[in-house]
Design a protein around this motif. Structure first.
Motif, PDB file in Angstrom:
ATOM      1  N   SER A   1       0.848  -1.185   0.000  1.00  0.00           N
ATOM      2  CA  SER A   1       0.000   0.000   0.000  1.00  0.00           C
ATOM      3  C   SER A   1       0.888   1.242   0.000  1.00  0.00           C
ATOM      4  O   SER A   1       2.052   1.190   0.419  1.00  0.00           O
ATOM      5  CB  SER A   1      -0.936   0.001   1.215  1.00  0.00           C
ATOM      6  OG  SER A   1      -0.179   0.090   2.405  1.00  0.00           O
ATOM      7  N   PRO A   2       0.357   2.370  -0.443  1.00  0.00           N
ATOM      8  CA  PRO A   2       1.159   3.611  -0.444  1.00  0.00           C
ATOM      9  C   PRO A   2       1.258   4.258   0.926  1.00  0.00           C
ATOM     10  O   PRO A   2       2.066   5.166   1.129  1.00  0.00           O
ATOM     11  CB  PRO A   2       0.402   4.495  -1.435  1.00  0.00           C
ATOM     12  CG  PRO A   2      -1.001   4.001  -1.395  1.00  0.00           C
ATOM     13  CD  PRO A   2      -0.927   2.532  -1.140  1.00  0.00           C
ATOM     14  N   THR A   3       0.437   3.811   1.875  1.00  0.00           N
ATOM     15  CA  THR A   3       0.416   4.440   3.207  1.00  0.00           C
ATOM     16  C   THR A   3       0.525   3.367   4.274  1.00  0.00           C
ATOM     17  O   THR A   3       0.242   2.189   4.007  1.00  0.00           O
ATOM     18  CB  THR A   3      -0.877   5.242   3.405  1.00  0.00           C
ATOM     19  OG1 THR A   3      -2.001   4.363   3.263  1.00  0.00           O
ATOM     20  CG2 THR A   3      -0.979   6.372   2.381  1.00  0.00           C
ATOM     21  N   PRO A   4       0.954   3.753   5.519  1.00  0.00           N
ATOM     22  CA  PRO A   4       0.993   2.780   6.619  1.00  0.00           C
ATOM     23  C   PRO A   4      -0.419   2.267   6.911  1.00  0.00           C
ATOM     24  O   PRO A   4      -1.414   2.855   6.463  1.00  0.00           O
ATOM     25  CB  PRO A   4       1.558   3.583   7.779  1.00  0.00           C
ATOM     26  CG  PRO A   4       2.235   4.750   7.147  1.00  0.00           C
ATOM     27  CD  PRO A   4       1.451   5.068   5.912  1.00  0.00           C
TER      28      PRO A   4
ATOM     29  N   LEU B   1       8.191  -0.480   5.913  1.00  0.00           N
ATOM     30  CA  LEU B   1       8.627   0.436   4.866  1.00  0.00           C
ATOM     31  C   LEU B   1       9.736  -0.200   4.044  1.00  0.00           C
ATOM     32  O   LEU B   1      10.739  -0.676   4.571  1.00  0.00           O
ATOM     33  CB  LEU B   1       9.114   1.756   5.471  1.00  0.00           C
ATOM     34  CG  LEU B   1       9.648   2.804   4.470  1.00  0.00           C
ATOM     35  CD1 LEU B   1       8.536   3.236   3.520  1.00  0.00           C
ATOM     36  CD2 LEU B   1      10.211   4.008   5.209  1.00  0.00           C
TER      37      LEU B   1
ATOM     38  N   ALA C   1      10.052   3.457  -1.601  1.00  0.00           N
ATOM     39  CA  ALA C   1       9.840   4.836  -1.152  1.00  0.00           C
ATOM     40  C   ALA C   1      10.620   5.823  -2.021  1.00  0.00           C
ATOM     41  O   ALA C   1      10.094   6.880  -2.409  1.00  0.00           O
ATOM     42  CB  ALA C   1      10.257   4.974   0.314  1.00  0.00           C
TER      43      ALA C   1
ATOM     44  N   ARG D   1       8.930   6.126  -5.340  1.00  0.00           N
ATOM     45  CA  ARG D   1       7.718   6.967  -5.263  1.00  0.00           C
ATOM     46  C   ARG D   1       8.098   8.441  -5.268  1.00  0.00           C
ATOM     47  O   ARG D   1       7.465   9.265  -5.933  1.00  0.00           O
ATOM     48  CB  ARG D   1       6.925   6.601  -4.012  1.00  0.00           C
ATOM     49  CG  ARG D   1       5.582   7.315  -3.888  1.00  0.00           C
ATOM     50  CD  ARG D   1       4.815   6.822  -2.677  1.00  0.00           C
ATOM     51  NE  ARG D   1       3.520   7.478  -2.577  1.00  0.00           N
ATOM     52  CZ  ARG D   1       2.431   7.089  -3.228  1.00  0.00           C
ATOM     53  NH1 ARG D   1       2.489   6.044  -4.022  1.00  0.00           N
ATOM     54  NH2 ARG D   1       1.282   7.736  -3.080  1.00  0.00           N
TER      55      ARG D   1
ATOM     56  N   ARG E   1       7.070  11.278  -8.062  1.00  0.00           N
ATOM     57  CA  ARG E   1       6.416  12.533  -7.715  1.00  0.00           C
ATOM     58  C   ARG E   1       7.238  13.720  -8.221  1.00  0.00           C
ATOM     59  O   ARG E   1       6.684  14.709  -8.717  1.00  0.00           O
ATOM     60  CB  ARG E   1       6.226  12.617  -6.201  1.00  0.00           C
ATOM     61  CG  ARG E   1       5.378  13.806  -5.771  1.00  0.00           C
ATOM     62  CD  ARG E   1       5.222  13.881  -4.255  1.00  0.00           C
ATOM     63  NE  ARG E   1       4.438  12.754  -3.756  1.00  0.00           N
ATOM     64  CZ  ARG E   1       4.935  11.763  -3.062  1.00  0.00           C
ATOM     65  NH1 ARG E   1       6.236  11.727  -2.766  1.00  0.00           N
ATOM     66  NH2 ARG E   1       4.151  10.789  -2.641  1.00  0.00           N
TER      67      ARG E   1
ATOM     68  N   GLU F   1       4.306   1.438  -4.178  1.00  0.00           N
ATOM     69  CA  GLU F   1       3.663   1.235  -2.874  1.00  0.00           C
ATOM     70  C   GLU F   1       4.724   0.744  -1.896  1.00  0.00           C
ATOM     71  O   GLU F   1       5.074  -0.449  -1.890  1.00  0.00           O
ATOM     72  CB  GLU F   1       2.521   0.232  -3.002  1.00  0.00           C
ATOM     73  CG  GLU F   1       1.405   0.724  -3.930  1.00  0.00           C
ATOM     74  CD  GLU F   1       0.263  -0.270  -4.040  1.00  0.00           C
ATOM     75  OE1 GLU F   1       0.486  -1.461  -3.728  1.00  0.00           O
ATOM     76  OE2 GLU F   1      -0.851   0.131  -4.450  1.00  0.00           O
TER      77      GLU F   1
ATOM     78  N   PHE G   1       4.874   0.391   1.428  1.00  0.00           N
ATOM     79  CA  PHE G   1       4.554  -0.285   2.689  1.00  0.00           C
ATOM     80  C   PHE G   1       4.028  -1.695   2.416  1.00  0.00           C
ATOM     81  O   PHE G   1       3.127  -1.883   1.584  1.00  0.00           O
ATOM     82  CB  PHE G   1       3.535   0.522   3.492  1.00  0.00           C
ATOM     83  CG  PHE G   1       4.079   1.828   3.995  1.00  0.00           C
ATOM     84  CD1 PHE G   1       4.780   1.890   5.191  1.00  0.00           C
ATOM     85  CD2 PHE G   1       3.916   3.000   3.262  1.00  0.00           C
ATOM     86  CE1 PHE G   1       5.288   3.098   5.654  1.00  0.00           C
ATOM     87  CE2 PHE G   1       4.414   4.205   3.718  1.00  0.00           C
ATOM     88  CZ  PHE G   1       5.113   4.256   4.915  1.00  0.00           C
TER      89      PHE G   1
END
Length: 599
Positions: A388-391, A395, A400, A403, A407, A416, A418
């Motif tokens: 997933s992209p969020t907790p 990690l 990371a 990503r 951006r 993603e 996490f």
């Protein structure tokens, strides 16, 4: 009140009555009453209801009467929104015998229904209108091309009507061929359009129309026939409302015939040749349709027989399940009586000789088997990893950074970073062990070892888990439960002898199957049969049927034998034990393997 109620039959005088009485028995067949035209009004109304389904239109009416205004068997009047239908097409059926509103009733009069489907095709697809100033000959040609075009368009919507459209060809085309309104080259071209045009839209087969194709090619010439074929093929692609295009194709038709008329010699008996060729087409159609109906009837009969066999098989299975339930209920009773397969007590007979306390060795064997079963039933926890992209989650620095790079580049981040791991406990499968021991006279050596094995397995299964169950049945011509499918382990070892006759293994398996759910997946299932299988053919066949049913459902089947003269029951794994004392260990090993294979 309807005016029809005011119409009365003409009165008769006494002289008329005398004449009728005098001629009443003149030897001639009795006069058959002729149905009045009013009797066909109901048939017409019901045809109108079915026309809504065939054409998709609700603004049409159907009139059915003996004879038609147009002189044709049926006709469609676009300006009136009416389809007229000749009642003679239903002959020899009378109006009270015709019920078109009932689906399937049309199979009793396929010729009439084929004509009706043809008119429904015109009502749906012949919606183009001729201009007032159109040349009559061109309009006639357009209507000729419209015959196969409308049927082809209808066939696209309702392919199931092909059989009826083939039937209508025999009813509608033959009169036009026998009484042509044109002669010579135009007559041959008309026959080609009516027959070969239906071939090209899929109503007739190429093999059926070969006689007409050969004759028309000889009379018209290959070039003219190819030109006419191209015209009606193009007309088949015309839209329903496109009057201009249809008239253009009709004009091309007339021009092609006008060009060929001066140069093409015509046989003197052309009308007879064409009628004969069309007759050959119709005969081949009738033969093919008869063959199709025969094949369909055979297929329907085979399907009906198959359905009957399946229904009979389901009924037999249901009856067998009811019988198995009754047998299991009568066998697995707390009283421990010996019963017949029908549940009645056996007369003065039981193989059970008594009970005893288990030995220390048997108790140790039960404990050891219980540990082995629990180890075999253990399942590792399963892991499911998701990103997933969020907790929450662990990690991953590489994702990371990826990503962040996405951006920074202005792209939509897809990495993603996490990772979350979910662990699930796998359920431990319970155990089902069914033991059927033969207690006929030849199996006396197995009594002691099997009694010990039955207690060991039942005790070990109870220690393995609350859902594990076992049962043991001694069988000859009767059935006796040595251990029962309960959650409480037996306290004592049931001893028995082998002095019986016959071998009722089939009912023993049915009772064990019902008592332990051996046919239901999700458990470690094992059927152990201790026997030398010295059975009659009927006893063997009945037992093998039950064994195959269980093995197909995933239940393992093991046959233990103690003598070299033993026979093998098909569908089981045969294990020969020279020493009867090794029976408990063999059953324990088979039970462990069964629960290990369970998923």
């Amino acid at each position: 009140m309807s005016a029809h109620h005011h119409i009365q039959p003409p009165a008769t005088t006494p002289d008329d009555d005398a004449d009728l009485a005098r001629w009443d028995d003149d030897g001639a067949p009795p006069a058959q009453p002729q149905p009045s035209p009013a009797a066909w009004l109901r048939v017409g109304a019901e045809l109108g209801d079915r026309l809504v389904v065939l054409s998709g239109r609700q603004d049409l009416i159907v009139t059915c009467r003996p004879g038609t205004r147009s002189g044709a068997p049926a006709a469609y009047f676009p300006m009136l929104g009416e389809v007229e239908f000749d009642a003679e097409l239903f002959a020899p059926l009378q109006p009270h015998e015709v019920h078109p509103r009932i689906p399937g009733d049309e199979d009793r009069y396929p010729a009439a229904w084929g004509v009706f489907v043809h008119e429904a095709a015109h009502a749906t697809h012949t919606v183009w209108r001729q201009p007032p100033d159109a040349e009559p000959r061109v309009v006639e040609a357009a209507l000729l091309l419209e015959e196969s075009r409308a049927e082809g368009a209808h066939l696209t919507r309702r392919p199931m009507d092909r059989t009826y459209l083939r039937t209508s060809a025999r009813t509608l085309v033959m009169p036009d061929i026998a009484n042509p309104r044109v002669a010579g080259i135009e007559h041959a071209a008309t026959v080609a359009a009516l027959i070969l045009g239906r071939r090209d839209v899929g109503i007739l087969d190429a093999g059926e129309t070969r006689a007409v194709a050969t004759l028309c090619k000889k009379v018209l010439g290959a070039n003219l026939l190819a030109t006419l074929t191209g015209i009606w093929t193009a007309a088949h692609q015309c839209a329903d409302h496109d009057a201009a295009t249809m008239l253009t194709h009709a004009q091309d038709w007339c021009d092609a015939l006008d060009t060929a008329l001066p140069s093409r010699p015509v046989p003197e008996n052309l009308a007879d040749l064409l009628s004969g060729a069309v007759g050959v087409v119709m005969d081949r159609m009738a033969a093919n349709d008869l063959a199709d109906r025969t094949a369909q009837a055979a297929a329907d009969s085979a399907l009906a027989r198959r359905a009957e066999r399946q229904a009979k098989g389901r009924a037999q299975q249901a009856e067998q399940r009811r019988k198995a339930a009754a047998t299991a209920k009568s066998v697995f009773t707390p009283r421990g009586t010996t019963v017949s397969p029908d549940g009645t007590p056996a007369p003065y007979y039981s193989p059970v000789t008594g009970t005893r306390r288990p030995t220390t060795a048997e108790q140790r064997a039960a404990a050891s088997l219980s540990r082995a079963l629990r180890a075999a039933a253990y399942r590792e926890r399963t892991e499911e990893r998701t990103t997933s992209p969020t907790p929450p989650g662990r990690l991953n620095m590489g994702r990371a950074l990826a990503r962040d790079a996405q951006r920074a580049a202005g792209a939509v981040p897809t990495a993603e970073p996490f990772t979350h791991t979910r662990r699930h406990n796998s359920p431990t499968p319970p155990l089902r062990v069914a033991i059927a021991v033969d207690v006929s006279g030849s199996m006396s050596a197995a009594c002691g070892p099997v009694a010990s094995a039955a207690w060991i397995v039942a005790r070990a299964a109870a220690l393995t888990g609350p859902d594990s169950r076992t049962a043991t049945i001694a069988y000859d011509q009767y059935l006796t439960a040595l251990t029962r499918p309960t959650h409480r382990p037996p306290e004592r070892v049931v001893q028995f002898d082998a002095n019986g006759r016959a071998h009722n293994l089939a009912d023993a398996i049915d009772a064990l199957d019902h008592g332990l759910d051996l046919s239901r997946p999700g458990t470690g299932r094992l059927l152990v049969i201790v026997t030398d299988a010295q059975y009659t053919p009927n006893e063997t066949a009945n037992a093998v049927t039950r064994i195959n049913r269980l093995t197909t459902a995933g239940c393992a089947a093991l046959q233990l034998t103690l003598t070299d003269e033993s026979r093998h029951l098909p569908g089981t794994t045969l294990l020969h034990l020279p020493r009867p004392s090794s029976t408990p260990a063999a059953i324990a090993q088979a039970a462990t393997d069964a629960i290990r294979r369970t998923r």
